[in-house]
Design a protein around this motif. Structure first.
Motif, PDB file in Angstrom:
ATOM      1  N   PHE A 145       0.832  -1.197   0.000  1.00  0.00           N
ATOM      2  CA  PHE A 145       0.000   0.000   0.000  1.00  0.00           C
ATOM      3  C   PHE A 145       0.869   1.250   0.000  1.00  0.00           C
ATOM      4  CE2 PHE A 145      -2.327  -3.385   2.139  1.00  0.00           C
ATOM      5  CZ  PHE A 145      -3.476  -3.427   1.361  1.00  0.00           C
ATOM      6  N   VAL A 146       0.495   2.217  -0.837  1.00  0.00           N
ATOM      7  CA  VAL A 146       1.225   3.483  -0.929  1.00  0.00           C
ATOM      8  C   VAL A 146       0.318   4.597  -0.421  1.00  0.00           C
ATOM      9  CG1 VAL A 146       2.479   5.080  -2.425  1.00  0.00           C
ATOM     10  CG2 VAL A 146       2.394   2.639  -3.004  1.00  0.00           C
ATOM     11  N   PHE A 147       0.801   5.316   0.566  1.00  0.00           N
ATOM     12  CA  PHE A 147       0.081   6.458   1.120  1.00  0.00           C
ATOM     13  C   PHE A 147       0.877   7.704   0.765  1.00  0.00           C
ATOM     14  CE2 PHE A 147      -0.948   2.750   3.555  1.00  0.00           C
ATOM     15  CZ  PHE A 147      -2.309   2.852   3.786  1.00  0.00           C
ATOM     16  N   VAL A 148       0.315   8.536  -0.114  1.00  0.00           N
ATOM     17  CA  VAL A 148       0.991   9.750  -0.554  1.00  0.00           C
ATOM     18  C   VAL A 148       0.409  10.929   0.212  1.00  0.00           C
ATOM     19  CG1 VAL A 148       1.518  11.271  -2.502  1.00  0.00           C
ATOM     20  CG2 VAL A 148       1.449   8.785  -2.836  1.00  0.00           C
ATOM     21  N   ALA A 149       1.274  11.652   0.900  1.00  0.00           N
ATOM     22  CA  ALA A 149       0.863  12.848   1.640  1.00  0.00           C
ATOM     23  C   ALA A 149       0.388  13.917   0.661  1.00  0.00           C
ATOM     24  CB  ALA A 149       2.031  13.372   2.466  1.00  0.00           C
ATOM     25  N   GLY A 150      -0.325  14.898   1.187  1.00  0.00           N
ATOM     26  CA  GLY A 150      -0.822  15.982   0.349  1.00  0.00           C
ATOM     27  C   GLY A 150       0.281  16.640  -0.460  1.00  0.00           C
ATOM     28  N   GLN A 151       0.067  16.686  -1.760  1.00  0.00           N
ATOM     29  CA  GLN A 151       1.008  17.311  -2.683  1.00  0.00           C
ATOM     30  C   GLN A 151       0.416  18.617  -3.181  1.00  0.00           C
ATOM     31  OE1 GLN A 151       4.184  15.804  -3.370  1.00  0.00           O
ATOM     32  NE2 GLN A 151       3.340  14.823  -1.554  1.00  0.00           N
ATOM     33  N   GLY A 152       1.283  19.554  -3.499  1.00  0.00           N
ATOM     34  CA  GLY A 152       0.826  20.840  -3.999  1.00  0.00           C
ATOM     35  C   GLY A 152       1.656  21.289  -5.184  1.00  0.00           C
ATOM     36  N   PRO A 153       1.388  22.487  -5.676  1.00  0.00           N
ATOM     37  CA  PRO A 153       2.081  23.015  -6.853  1.00  0.00           C
ATOM     38  C   PRO A 153       3.460  23.566  -6.490  1.00  0.00           C
ATOM     39  CG  PRO A 153       0.463  24.593  -6.095  1.00  0.00           C
ATOM     40  CD  PRO A 153       0.324  23.385  -5.218  1.00  0.00           C
ATOM     41  N   VAL A 154       4.384  22.651  -6.218  1.00  0.00           N
ATOM     42  CA  VAL A 154       5.724  23.015  -5.772  1.00  0.00           C
ATOM     43  C   VAL A 154       6.740  22.365  -6.693  1.00  0.00           C
ATOM     44  CG1 VAL A 154       7.355  22.802  -3.857  1.00  0.00           C
ATOM     45  CG2 VAL A 154       4.938  23.184  -3.392  1.00  0.00           C
ATOM     46  N   LYS A 155       7.776  23.108  -7.034  1.00  0.00           N
ATOM     47  CA  LYS A 155       8.872  22.572  -7.839  1.00  0.00           C
ATOM     48  C   LYS A 155      10.176  23.058  -7.230  1.00  0.00           C
ATOM     49  CE  LYS A 155      10.282  21.733 -12.515  1.00  0.00           C
ATOM     50  NZ  LYS A 155       9.814  21.684 -13.877  1.00  0.00           N
ATOM     51  N   GLY A 156      11.088  22.127  -6.954  1.00  0.00           N
ATOM     52  CA  GLY A 156      12.355  22.497  -6.330  1.00  0.00           C
ATOM     53  C   GLY A 156      12.174  23.156  -4.976  1.00  0.00           C
ATOM     54  N   GLY A 157      11.121  22.771  -4.259  1.00  0.00           N
ATOM     55  CA  GLY A 157      10.867  23.324  -2.943  1.00  0.00           C
ATOM     56  C   GLY A 157      10.193  24.684  -2.933  1.00  0.00           C
ATOM     57  N   GLU A 158       9.850  25.203  -4.108  1.00  0.00           N
ATOM     58  CA  GLU A 158       9.234  26.529  -4.215  1.00  0.00           C
ATOM     59  C   GLU A 158       7.841  26.435  -4.816  1.00  0.00           C
ATOM     60  OE1 GLU A 158      10.633  29.455  -3.166  1.00  0.00           O
ATOM     61  OE2 GLU A 158      12.314  28.259  -2.405  1.00  0.00           O
ATOM     62  N   TYR A 159       6.927  27.215  -4.265  1.00  0.00           N
ATOM     63  CA  TYR A 159       5.566  27.318  -4.793  1.00  0.00           C
ATOM     64  C   TYR A 159       5.606  27.936  -6.191  1.00  0.00           C
ATOM     65  CZ  TYR A 159       0.876  29.413  -5.328  1.00  0.00           C
ATOM     66  OH  TYR A 159      -0.352  29.807  -5.797  1.00  0.00           O
ATOM     67  N   VAL A 160       4.872  27.313  -7.117  1.00  0.00           N
ATOM     68  CA  VAL A 160       4.769  27.812  -8.493  1.00  0.00           C
ATOM     69  C   VAL A 160       3.322  28.271  -8.701  1.00  0.00           C
ATOM     70  CG1 VAL A 160       5.049  27.269 -10.935  1.00  0.00           C
ATOM     71  CG2 VAL A 160       6.554  26.179  -9.240  1.00  0.00           C
ATOM     72  N   PRO A 161       3.057  29.575  -8.508  1.00  0.00           N
ATOM     73  CA  PRO A 161       1.688  30.066  -8.651  1.00  0.00           C
ATOM     74  C   PRO A 161       1.231  30.074 -10.098  1.00  0.00           C
ATOM     75  CG  PRO A 161       3.183  31.896  -8.255  1.00  0.00           C
ATOM     76  CD  PRO A 161       4.002  30.638  -8.166  1.00  0.00           C
ATOM     77  N   GLY A 162      -0.073  29.918 -10.283  1.00  0.00           N
ATOM     78  CA  GLY A 162      -0.641  29.954 -11.623  1.00  0.00           C
ATOM     79  C   GLY A 162      -2.127  29.698 -11.569  1.00  0.00           C
ATOM     80  N   PRO A 163      -2.748  29.603 -12.739  1.00  0.00           N
ATOM     81  CA  PRO A 163      -4.170  29.257 -12.778  1.00  0.00           C
ATOM     82  C   PRO A 163      -4.375  27.863 -12.181  1.00  0.00           C
ATOM     83  CG  PRO A 163      -3.331  29.754 -14.994  1.00  0.00           C
ATOM     84  CD  PRO A 163      -2.177  29.786 -14.049  1.00  0.00           C
ATOM     85  N   ILE A 164      -5.576  27.570 -11.729  1.00  0.00           N
ATOM     86  CA  ILE A 164      -5.860  26.296 -11.068  1.00  0.00           C
ATOM     87  C   ILE A 164      -5.473  25.102 -11.944  1.00  0.00           C
ATOM     88  CG2 ILE A 164      -8.288  26.175 -11.803  1.00  0.00           C
ATOM     89  CD1 ILE A 164      -6.759  24.974  -8.419  1.00  0.00           C
ATOM     90  N   GLU A 165      -5.644  25.227 -13.252  1.00  0.00           N
ATOM     91  CA  GLU A 165      -5.287  24.108 -14.144  1.00  0.00           C
ATOM     92  C   GLU A 165      -3.787  23.810 -14.053  1.00  0.00           C
ATOM     93  OE1 GLU A 165      -9.022  26.012 -15.647  1.00  0.00           O
ATOM     94  OE2 GLU A 165      -7.060  26.791 -15.042  1.00  0.00           O
TER      95      GLU A 165
END
Length: 121
Positions: free
Chosen positions: A24-44
Motif C-alpha cells: 500500500f502506498v500512502f501519498v501525503a498531500g502534494q501541492g504546486p511546488v517545484k524544487g521546494g518553491e511554490y509555483v503560482p498559476g491558474p488552477i489548471e
C-alpha cells in the motif's frame, strides 16, 4: 513494515509517501511546488504540477495512477472545482479512484491532493 519515499524534498516532519507492507502506498498531500518553491498559476496549472509531483512519488514507490484507489482534494476556492476536475480526469484512467473534495485554507497554493494506491504484483 514501512518504507519512506522521500521524492524531491521533505518540507516538514513527515514522509511525502510511505509504502506499507510492500503493498500500500500512502501519498501525503502534494501541492504546486517545484524544487521546494511554490509555483503560482491558474488552477489548471497548479493541479497539473500537483499531480506530476504525485506521479513521481507513485513511480518511486512502484505504483502509478492506474493503481490509485482513493484521493482527497482540497481547494482554497470551490469556484476552481471545474478547472481542477478538467485536469484531474486526464491523469486517472477508468475506473477512477474514490474521491472527496473539500474547501480548505492551504499553506501553499490553491490545491492540494493526497492519495492511497497499491503496488501491483
Amino acid at each position: 513494515m514501512r518504507e519512506a519515499i522521500v521524492g524531491d524534498a521533505v518540507g516538514g516532519p513527515y514522509s511525502p509517501a510511505v509504502v506499507a507492507e510492500g503493498r500500500f502506498v500512502f501519498v501525503a498531500g502534494q501541492g504546486p511546488v517545484k524544487g521546494g518553491e511554490y509555483v503560482p498559476g491558474p488552477i489548471e496549472d497548479e493541479t497539473r504540477l500537483t499531480l506530476e509531483n504525485m506521479a513521481a512519488l507513485l513511480e518511486e514507490a512502484g505504483s502509478g495512477f492506474e493503481h490509485v484507489v482513493r484521493c482527497g482534494v482540497w481547494l482554497v476556492d470551490l469556484a476552481d472545482f471545474a478547472g481542477m476536475n478538467a485536469v484531474y480526469q486526464t491523469f486517472f484512467p477508468e475506473p477512477r479512484p474514490a474521491r472527496a473534495t473539500v474547501r480548505a485554507d492551504l499553506v501553499v497554493g490553491k490545491v492540494e491532493i493526497d492519495c492511497i494506491a497499491v503496488v501491483p504484483g
